[in-house]
Design a protein around this motif. Sequence first.
Motif, PDB file in Angstrom:
ATOM      1  N   PRO A   1       3.166  22.875   1.235  1.00 25.70           N
ATOM      2  CA  PRO A   1       2.393  21.880   1.756  1.00 25.70           C
ATOM      3  C   PRO A   1       1.709  20.888   0.824  1.00 25.70           C
ATOM      4  O   PRO A   1       1.223  20.642   0.103  1.00 25.70           O
ATOM      5  CB  PRO A   1       0.544  22.567   2.256  1.00 25.70           C
ATOM      6  CG  PRO A   1       1.189  24.311   1.554  1.00 25.70           C
ATOM      7  CD  PRO A   1       2.528  24.263   0.679  1.00 25.70           C
ATOM      8  N   ALA A   2       1.910  19.990   2.678  1.00 27.07           N
ATOM      9  CA  ALA A   2       1.355  18.252   1.822  1.00 27.07           C
ATOM     10  C   ALA A   2       0.092  18.297   1.762  1.00 27.07           C
ATOM     11  O   ALA A   2      -0.805  19.148   2.070  1.00 27.07           O
ATOM     12  CB  ALA A   2       1.701  17.395   2.775  1.00 27.07           C
ATOM     13  N   GLN A   3      -0.990  17.155   0.648  1.00 24.01           N
ATOM     14  CA  GLN A   3      -1.768  17.259   0.534  1.00 24.01           C
ATOM     15  C   GLN A   3      -2.190  16.181   0.571  1.00 24.01           C
ATOM     16  O   GLN A   3      -1.934  14.959  -0.669  1.00 24.01           O
ATOM     17  CB  GLN A   3      -2.617  17.532  -0.387  1.00 24.01           C
ATOM     18  CG  GLN A   3      -3.483  17.907  -1.411  1.00 24.01           C
ATOM     19  CD  GLN A   3      -3.871  18.631  -2.410  1.00 24.01           C
ATOM     20  OE1 GLN A   3      -3.450  19.324  -2.392  1.00 24.01           O
ATOM     21  NE2 GLN A   3      -5.493  18.234  -3.399  1.00 24.01           N
ATOM     22  N   PRO A   4      -3.068  15.237   1.755  1.00 24.27           N
ATOM     23  CA  PRO A   4      -3.624  14.187   1.381  1.00 24.27           C
ATOM     24  C   PRO A   4      -4.695  13.624   0.082  1.00 24.27           C
ATOM     25  O   PRO A   4      -5.377  14.485  -0.624  1.00 24.27           O
ATOM     26  CB  PRO A   4      -4.256  14.027   2.674  1.00 24.27           C
ATOM     27  CG  PRO A   4      -4.082  15.362   3.331  1.00 24.27           C
ATOM     28  CD  PRO A   4      -3.721  16.298   2.430  1.00 24.27           C
ATOM     29  N   PRO A   5      -4.123  12.658   0.162  1.00 28.75           N
ATOM     30  CA  PRO A   5      -4.246  12.081  -1.477  1.00 28.75           C
ATOM     31  C   PRO A   5      -5.989  11.343  -1.160  1.00 28.75           C
ATOM     32  O   PRO A   5      -6.270  11.187   0.317  1.00 28.75           O
ATOM     33  CB  PRO A   5      -3.370  10.587  -2.100  1.00 28.75           C
ATOM     34  CG  PRO A   5      -2.977  10.629  -1.014  1.00 28.75           C
ATOM     35  CD  PRO A   5      -2.799  11.428   0.245  1.00 28.75           C
ATOM     36  N   SER A   6      -6.925  11.548  -2.077  1.00 27.56           N
ATOM     37  CA  SER A   6      -8.123  10.542  -1.726  1.00 27.56           C
ATOM     38  C   SER A   6      -8.082   9.140  -1.502  1.00 27.56           C
ATOM     39  O   SER A   6      -6.899   8.671  -2.012  1.00 27.56           O
ATOM     40  CB  SER A   6      -8.782  11.066  -2.989  1.00 27.56           C
ATOM     41  OG  SER A   6      -8.821  10.379  -4.264  1.00 27.56           O
TER      42      SER A   6
ATOM     43  N   ARG B   1      -6.534   2.542  -7.121  1.00 31.68           N
ATOM     44  CA  ARG B   1      -6.582   2.866  -8.768  1.00 31.68           C
ATOM     45  C   ARG B   1      -4.652   2.556  -8.507  1.00 31.68           C
ATOM     46  O   ARG B   1      -4.466   1.424 -10.099  1.00 31.68           O
ATOM     47  CB  ARG B   1      -6.436   4.088  -7.893  1.00 31.68           C
ATOM     48  CG  ARG B   1      -7.116   4.588  -9.804  1.00 31.68           C
ATOM     49  CD  ARG B   1      -7.324   6.310 -10.243  1.00 31.68           C
ATOM     50  NE  ARG B   1      -6.633   6.479 -11.814  1.00 31.68           N
ATOM     51  CZ  ARG B   1      -6.288   7.577 -11.928  1.00 31.68           C
ATOM     52  NH1 ARG B   1      -6.047   8.768 -10.421  1.00 31.68           N
ATOM     53  NH2 ARG B   1      -5.129   8.543 -12.818  1.00 31.68           N
ATOM     54  N   ILE B   2      -3.709   2.403  -7.491  1.00 28.85           N
ATOM     55  CA  ILE B   2      -2.487   3.074  -8.372  1.00 28.85           C
ATOM     56  C   ILE B   2      -2.452   1.211  -8.907  1.00 28.85           C
ATOM     57  O   ILE B   2      -1.917   0.294  -9.552  1.00 28.85           O
ATOM     58  CB  ILE B   2      -1.529   2.909  -7.394  1.00 28.85           C
ATOM     59  CG1 ILE B   2      -1.961   4.431  -7.347  1.00 28.85           C
ATOM     60  CG2 ILE B   2       0.143   2.566  -7.168  1.00 28.85           C
ATOM     61  CD1 ILE B   2      -0.946   5.634  -6.536  1.00 28.85           C
ATOM     62  N   GLU B   3      -3.399   0.702  -7.317  1.00 25.65           N
ATOM     63  CA  GLU B   3      -2.965  -1.309  -6.789  1.00 25.65           C
ATOM     64  C   GLU B   3      -3.001  -1.838  -8.188  1.00 25.65           C
ATOM     65  O   GLU B   3      -2.892  -3.237  -8.390  1.00 25.65           O
ATOM     66  CB  GLU B   3      -3.307  -1.156  -5.698  1.00 25.65           C
ATOM     67  CG  GLU B   3      -3.304  -2.763  -5.544  1.00 25.65           C
ATOM     68  CD  GLU B   3      -3.185  -3.311  -3.961  1.00 25.65           C
ATOM     69  OE1 GLU B   3      -4.522  -2.785  -3.415  1.00 25.65           O
ATOM     70  OE2 GLU B   3      -2.224  -3.807  -2.831  1.00 25.65           O
TER      71      GLU B   3
ATOM     72  N   LEU C   1      -7.113   6.257  -4.359  1.00 26.80           N
ATOM     73  CA  LEU C   1      -5.922   7.218  -5.292  1.00 26.80           C
ATOM     74  C   LEU C   1      -4.777   5.471  -5.486  1.00 26.80           C
ATOM     75  O   LEU C   1      -4.297   5.036  -6.032  1.00 26.80           O
ATOM     76  CB  LEU C   1      -5.072   8.484  -4.685  1.00 26.80           C
ATOM     77  CG  LEU C   1      -3.577   8.377  -5.845  1.00 26.80           C
ATOM     78  CD1 LEU C   1      -3.838   8.513  -7.075  1.00 26.80           C
ATOM     79  CD2 LEU C   1      -3.303   9.015  -4.930  1.00 26.80           C
ATOM     80  N   TRP C   2      -5.014   4.713  -3.972  1.00 23.41           N
ATOM     81  CA  TRP C   2      -3.992   4.139  -3.941  1.00 23.41           C
ATOM     82  C   TRP C   2      -4.851   2.027  -4.577  1.00 23.41           C
ATOM     83  O   TRP C   2      -3.845   1.703  -5.149  1.00 23.41           O
ATOM     84  CB  TRP C   2      -3.628   3.486  -2.117  1.00 23.41           C
ATOM     85  CG  TRP C   2      -3.132   1.455  -2.499  1.00 23.41           C
ATOM     86  CD1 TRP C   2      -3.200   0.763  -1.816  1.00 23.41           C
ATOM     87  CD2 TRP C   2      -1.442   2.043  -2.498  1.00 23.41           C
ATOM     88  NE1 TRP C   2      -2.575   0.009  -1.891  1.00 23.41           N
ATOM     89  CE2 TRP C   2      -1.462   0.443  -2.178  1.00 23.41           C
ATOM     90  CE3 TRP C   2      -0.838   2.226  -3.529  1.00 23.41           C
ATOM     91  CZ2 TRP C   2      -0.161  -0.229  -2.726  1.00 23.41           C
ATOM     92  CZ3 TRP C   2       0.237   2.156  -3.550  1.00 23.41           C
ATOM     93  CH2 TRP C   2       0.824   0.436  -3.837  1.00 23.41           C
TER      94      TRP C   2
END
Lengths: 187, 238
Positions: free
Chosen positions: B62-67, B73-75, B70-71
Amino acid sequence: MTIPEPLFDYEACLLACARGERQALVALYAQESARLLGVARRIARDDALAEDIVHDAFIKIWTRATSYDPQRGSARGWVFSVTRHLALNFMRDNRLEVQVSEDSELALQPLANLDGSLALDALEWRAGSERIYGCLEQLDPARRTCIVHAYVDGYTHAEIAKKLATPLGTVKAWIKRSLSALRECMG
Amino acid sequence: MTFKPEDNDSADLDALAGEYVLGTLDAQQRHAVEQRLPHDANLQAAVERWEARLLPLNDLVPAQPPSRQLWPRIERSLNALNVPAPQAKASWWNLLPLWRGLSAAGLAATLVLGTVLLTATPSVSPPTYVVVLVAPQDQAPGWVIQASNRQHIQLIPLGITQVPTDKTLQFWTKGDGWDGPVSLGLVKPGQTLSLPLDRLPPLEPNQLFELTLEGPDGSATGKPTGPIQFIGRAVKVI
């Protein structure tokens, strides 16, 4: 909302990442981050750790996009492979073997159904119309379970042996033969 | 299974690739495979086939939406990657010791020129000769000699030279064709000295100057006996 897979051009997306177009990575994140996090979470069994892995995966996708070669496999597969191997390496390098507890038994419930009965979630089987499922069904149920647990849960041979209460040598032999059989079945 | 004998190697390779993709190898085995991959086209192809075969199994999860964090942080990590150039191979441009050395040399040159210009200003004629006295070991400049005419020199310190308490610095010169160095007297660290060369031949290009470490009253023999602290030759300036 994510675009149905066939309509999202993963290959163009990776090629744009390789050219340094940040917007392409944003699109990929919108499209796949939840599924990638699901995959990482299943292997890492920890929410924070899973986010760390997906973070590292997107950095790696960005920095290594130039190394993706469309001749050598699908772009979507490459993205999942990057994430899965980061998760697997993290677990193995840190020797995070999971003690098969009641918690993980519970978590495994939907997949444990692969053990014989076909009472699987209909949605999951619909998603699994690919050839691998037909070939998995030809395997003995216990062996099928080994393969699925190893791939999806990132279990080691020892963890599977414990989970199935089966000798380690038997599990190793089952997995080896099952892989051979899958290769013959799938080509 | 129906493998011909010659298939054994490729069967082993395929089994290894399968277990790698499946995830059952331990840390050591995984790293061994990953090190081999870039150089082993057969293993690479086998791994790629297994990745493609097993990929659909990811859809079971099952997919799990990220917090929400997260994005961003990646950026942030991506931005951090972009600021400095990626770790290029150590080129001369990135060699810290080189730049330290050059900046030290640049500072020394600035000091020399600055001193020359400052002290030259009061005198009517610009210096015609300049000598930079450097330490023999590391070529660090310690003193400058300038002369506005061939009969008079000035010794100017660029810093305070450390001298042991029971020693002194003695100043010497020797022209080409001279029998040996001639003493110009004792020098205190940090002292500026103005000396007439009235008892010596006029200053000439390439004339040697040096400061040696001698006893409290200078060399007893009239010739340098102690180690050279600074040395240089006269250069005629236009």
